[in-house]
Design an enzyme around this catalytic site. Structure first.
Site, PDB file in Angstrom:
ATOM      1  N   ASP A   1      55.186  86.617  55.781  1.00 43.08           N
ATOM      2  CA  ASP A   1      54.346  87.492  54.644  1.00 43.08           C
ATOM      3  C   ASP A   1      53.972  88.827  55.266  1.00 43.08           C
ATOM      4  O   ASP A   1      54.534  89.428  55.559  1.00 43.08           O
ATOM      5  CB  ASP A   1      53.462  86.463  55.007  1.00 43.08           C
ATOM      6  CG  ASP A   1      53.297  85.679  54.635  1.00 43.08           C
ATOM      7  OD1 ASP A   1      54.108  84.764  53.961  1.00 43.08           O
ATOM      8  OD2 ASP A   1      52.227  84.630  54.811  1.00 43.08           O
TER       9      ASP A   1
ATOM     10  N   ASP B   1      51.767  74.582  48.052  1.00 43.58           N
ATOM     11  CA  ASP B   1      51.044  75.466  48.417  1.00 43.58           C
ATOM     12  C   ASP B   1      49.948  74.275  48.898  1.00 43.58           C
ATOM     13  O   ASP B   1      49.394  74.125  47.869  1.00 43.58           O
ATOM     14  CB  ASP B   1      50.357  76.128  48.267  1.00 43.58           C
ATOM     15  CG  ASP B   1      51.111  77.624  48.318  1.00 43.58           C
ATOM     16  OD1 ASP B   1      52.683  77.077  49.322  1.00 43.58           O
ATOM     17  OD2 ASP B   1      51.104  78.443  48.079  1.00 43.58           O
TER      18      ASP B   1
END
Length: 251
Positions: free
Chosen positions: A130, A11
């Site tokens: 998500d 990330d």
């Protein structure tokens, strides 16, 4: 039997690799180029590189960083963040990415999945989802979990497969950052519904969690960030452990 894949996730925010708990309170976990090289050496099967600032701040993914990371790698590499049109994907592919991951842009414009699959091939398109459990249903969330949609997770994944997604990266927002294990129930359910590979994400805390998600949900790959970035789990050890549990891995 196809080897199960272990995938560290990088990330990235402002050019640095970070990992928070439940996507907030991000803390620095290193230089992405350095980490990428280290993981390739350790035996990671693939890498996923997500620019987590891109969608929220509407900033295009940094092509230069992709080039730098790609130069260090001899394993496949997926890049996501800020991809909203074919030109974005093409630029990333040219910079050295093997696959691209789309999330928010696909929800806002599902035809993008179809366009990318037609232009570059199904195997090039990863749909990142998500999901959070809300009022008894699994709901798709956008912008790093900040925004709930009206889409039920299972329906959206099925639709994405029909449109040409080649792989699903499913992150349980309820499990993400908790280190309490993957959401094996949901992953198993989704895996039964689709014919494309699924990457489990969110919740890895120890080696047993990886064994469990491969055995219980039969996913194709398992992804994690902080346990790898901070050296809590070393990939060679993890693969030996999986092998001991009769899970096929590339050593």
């Amino acid at each position: 039997m196809l080897s199960k894949r272990i995938i560290p996730c990088l990330d990235v925010k402002d050019g640095r690799t970070v990992k928070g708990v439940n996507f907030v309170d991000l803390r620095d976990a290193g230089d992405p180029v350095e980490l990428a090289a280290q993981y390739a050496q350790q035996g990671a099967d693939e890498l996923v590189f997500l620019d987590i600032t891109a969608t929220h701040e509407r900033r295009k993914t940094m092509i230069e960083m992709v080039k730098s990371v790609a130069r260090q790698l001899n394993i496949p590499f997926t890049i996501g963040g800020g991809i909203t049109e074919l030109a974005d994907a093409e630029a990333l592919l040219n910079a050295g990415a093997d696959k691209i991951s789309i999330n928010s842009a696909a929800v806002r414009n599902p035809k993008l999945i179809e366009e990318l699959a037609k232009a570059f091939g199904v195997q090039f398109v990863v749909l990142a989802v998500d999901t959070k459990f809300v009022d008894g249903r699994n709901m798709v969330h956008l912008n790093g979990g900040r925004l709930i949609t009206e889409l039920e997770t299972e329906n959206w994944i099925k639709q994405a497969e029909d449109l040409g997604a080649g792989e699903i990266l499913l992150t349980s927002m309820d499990h993400d950052g908790t280190k309490a294990g993957f959401d094996c129930g949901l992953l198993h359910k989704v895996n039964q519904m689709i014919n494309i590979p699924i990457i489990a994400s969110g919740g890895a805390g120890n080696m047993d969690h990886f064994t469990e998600v491969f055995q219980k949900a039969n996913v194709d790959a398992a992804l994690a960030a902080s346990v790898f970035h901070y050296g809590e789990i070393l990939i060679p050890d993890l693969k030996q452990e999986l092998k001991r549990n009769q899970i096929p891995v590339r050593i």
